[in-house]
Enzyme design. Structure first.
Site, PDB file in Angstrom:
ATOM      1  N   HIS A 106     -36.611  60.330 -34.331  1.00 38.23           N
ATOM      2  CA  HIS A 106     -36.370  61.672 -33.804  1.00 38.23           C
ATOM      3  C   HIS A 106     -34.887  62.013 -33.694  1.00 38.23           C
ATOM      4  O   HIS A 106     -34.540  63.077 -33.169  1.00 38.23           O
ATOM      5  CB  HIS A 106     -37.068  61.818 -32.440  1.00 38.23           C
ATOM      6  CG  HIS A 106     -38.565  61.691 -32.576  1.00 38.23           C
ATOM      7  ND1 HIS A 106     -39.380  62.765 -32.828  1.00 38.23           N
ATOM      8  CD2 HIS A 106     -39.369  60.602 -32.562  1.00 38.23           C
ATOM      9  CE1 HIS A 106     -40.629  62.351 -32.939  1.00 38.23           C
ATOM     10  NE2 HIS A 106     -40.656  61.039 -32.782  1.00 38.23           N
ATOM     11  N   LYS A 155     -14.196  39.337 -16.786  1.00 35.61           N
ATOM     12  CA  LYS A 155     -14.669  38.879 -15.472  1.00 35.61           C
ATOM     13  C   LYS A 155     -13.503  38.382 -14.620  1.00 35.61           C
ATOM     14  O   LYS A 155     -13.457  38.622 -13.420  1.00 35.61           O
ATOM     15  CB  LYS A 155     -15.717  37.770 -15.648  1.00 35.61           C
ATOM     16  CG  LYS A 155     -17.069  38.301 -16.128  1.00 35.61           C
ATOM     17  CD  LYS A 155     -18.125  37.199 -16.140  1.00 35.61           C
ATOM     18  CE  LYS A 155     -19.472  37.757 -16.583  1.00 35.61           C
ATOM     19  NZ  LYS A 155     -20.543  36.776 -16.605  1.00 35.61           N
ATOM     20  N   GLU A 160     -22.570  38.223 -29.284  1.00 35.46           N
ATOM     21  CA  GLU A 160     -21.988  37.117 -28.512  1.00 35.46           C
ATOM     22  C   GLU A 160     -21.820  35.846 -29.346  1.00 35.46           C
ATOM     23  O   GLU A 160     -20.821  35.148 -29.208  1.00 35.46           O
ATOM     24  CB  GLU A 160     -22.843  36.817 -27.274  1.00 35.46           C
ATOM     25  CG  GLU A 160     -22.753  37.907 -26.221  1.00 35.46           C
ATOM     26  CD  GLU A 160     -23.341  37.486 -24.878  1.00 35.46           C
ATOM     27  OE1 GLU A 160     -22.846  36.526 -24.264  1.00 35.46           O
ATOM     28  OE2 GLU A 160     -24.327  38.116 -24.446  1.00 35.46           O
TER      29      GLU A 160
HETATM   30  C1  F6R Z   1     -23.138  34.776 -21.661  1.00 37.16           C
HETATM   31  C2  F6R Z   1     -24.040  35.894 -21.516  1.00 37.16           C
HETATM   32  C3  F6R Z   1     -23.637  37.066 -20.670  1.00 37.16           C
HETATM   33  C4  F6R Z   1     -24.011  36.844 -19.196  1.00 37.16           C
HETATM   34  C5  F6R Z   1     -23.624  38.040 -18.333  1.00 37.16           C
HETATM   35  C6  F6R Z   1     -24.077  37.906 -16.888  1.00 37.16           C
HETATM   36  O1  F6R Z   1     -23.818  33.749 -22.337  1.00 37.16           O
HETATM   37  O2  F6R Z   1     -25.095  35.878 -22.086  1.00 37.16           O
HETATM   38  O3  F6R Z   1     -24.280  38.215 -21.196  1.00 37.16           O
HETATM   39  O4  F6R Z   1     -25.401  36.602 -19.090  1.00 37.16           O
HETATM   40  O5  F6R Z   1     -22.236  38.202 -18.378  1.00 37.16           O
HETATM   41  O6  F6R Z   1     -23.722  36.670 -16.327  1.00 37.16           O
HETATM   42  P1  F6R Z   1     -24.823  35.817 -15.540  1.00 37.16           P
HETATM   43  O7  F6R Z   1     -25.932  35.577 -16.531  1.00 37.16           O
HETATM   44  O8  F6R Z   1     -24.164  34.555 -15.111  1.00 37.16           O
HETATM   45  O9  F6R Z   1     -25.266  36.665 -14.387  1.00 37.16           O
END
Ligand code: F6R
Length: 372
Positions: A268, A364, A252
């Site tokens: 393994h 998203k 990320e």
């Molecule tokens: C972004 C990040 C992502 C979010 C994931 C879930 O910084 O780390 O891995 O954590 O997309 O989103 P949330 O945390 O808002 O439920």
């Protein structure tokens, strides 16, 4: 290979160039990383006030912590801190559905930094239908709205940061909720946080931007891994969780591929992958995430590392990073923190903004537009 030189890194100078860092780090990921000890202090205050107001509840027969990405890591860390002492199973769930065993005796902690992650919202609904006791950890969003409507307790944490830079806010309340109903060892429960935060404060001074490459292990690791495919091997237990955290942070923050595994399982199967590694790609780099105690407490794990290093031989650069401190809390948090810093410095070497997550945002938003 020396940690101070890497022929694949054309511009290591960026790591000590505060102006170049300022330009690349548009949203301040390095500020947030340097301020992590203070975040943990704030989170400890939020968590203890929240837990003191929780209504009394019967001891659960199992705990399920549900979340994704940066919001799941608090669950992973809690589960590994509790592994030795908890007398009920603590399971981390990263899916739309919860396991079939959940019921009225299950404590479900729904963790979503934004409060809008669809898998976590779906798991929350599943927990509600199964009659579970639910506690939420979130900065708001739909999760807080649903929980408020249902009368489920919500630990509200400050919003506006990337979830992966909010691990203190996500871990510490989760751990406190678990510790309120499951006995944890003194060196891994909330009472161990004070000493761990002191150590993190010292780490922040040693690994922050003002410490030059020559003296800064976090910058040195980033440089050593630049242009290579990092493979993070946790030597056992919590180091396996941290190998996945280091991988996620390099994905990320640095926008680079990385892989993770844990011993003894690696021995393994994946150990054999090194036979063909060089025909698949040239620039591998293995980082072993180690705990000083393993040398005396688990000599068979230490021996496994020694033999594995021989098997890998010259097919990859090899490095070792070590947890610091005496308590489990200190060792876990210090080893995580080094990876957080290293991944941010790796982003600067790649010339990218560590905060940006365009691919995740696109995914998203496309899913949010889809019906059903
Ligand atoms: C972004 C990040 C992502 C979010 C994931 C879930 O910084 O780390 O891995 O954590 O997309 O989103 P949330 O945390 O808002 O439920």
């Amino acid at each position: 290979m020396s940690l101070h030189a890497n022929p694949l890194a054309p511009t290591p100078g960026v790591l000590d160039d505060l102006e170049a860092i300022r330009i690349l780090d548009r949203s301040g990921m390095l500020d947030l990383t340097e301020a992590f000890p203070q975040q943990c202090r704030d989170a400890a205050a939020i968590a203890s006030s929240f837990v003191s107001q929780l209504p009394p509840a019967a001891k659960p027969t199992q705990v399920v912590i549900t979340g994704l990405g940066g919001s799941a890591i608090g669950g992973d860390l809690t589960a590994s801190l509790a592994a030795a002492s908890a007398d009920v199973p603590i399971v981390v769930n990263r899916d739309y559905d919860l396991p079939g065993f959940v019921g009225p005796q299950t404590l479900v902690i729904a963790s979503s930094y934004s409060g809008n992650t669809e898998e976590t919202l779906s798991a929350y609904r599943h927990a509600r239908e199964a009659g579970c006791r639910i506690v939420c950890v979130t900065s708001g969003g739909e999760l807080a709205r649903m929980a408020d409507a249902d009368g489920a307790p919500v630990c509200r944490i400050p919003g506006g940061r990337p979830p992966r830079a909010s691990t203190g806010y996500l871990l510490i309340p989760t751990l406190a909720v678990v510790a309120s109903c499951v006995a944890l060892d003194a060196d891994s429960g909330p009472e161990a946080l004070g000493a761990a935060i002191e150590l993190l404060t010292d780490c922040s001074r040693r690994w922050g931007r003002h410490v030059p490459l020559a003296d800064n292990p976090a910058k040195q690791i980033a440089l050593a891994l630049h242009g290579r495919i990092p493979v993070f091997y946790g030597t056992q237990g919590y180091r396996g969780v941290l190998a996945v955290r280091w991988k996620g942070q390099f994905n990320e923050n640095a926008k680079s591929h990385a892989f993770a595994n844990v011993l003894p399982e690696q021995n393994h199967n994946e150990i054999l992958g090194w036979d063909q590694a060089r025909t698949q790609a040239q620039n591998w780099s293995v980082v072993f995430l180690r705990d000083p105690l393993e040398l005396t407490a688990t000599p068979r794990i230490a021996k496994r590392v020694e033999v594995l290093r021989t098997v890998i031989g010259n097919k990859a650069d090899q490095h070792e990073v070590w947890a610091e401190g005496t308590t489990l809390m200190q060792r876990l948090l210090s080893l995580m923190y080094l990876g957080d810093f290293a991944s941010v410095y790796a982003a600067f070497l790649n010339g990218v903004d560590p905060t940006a997550i365009a691919g995740i945002d696109l995914l998203k938003s496309e899913l949010a537009r889809m019906e059903g």
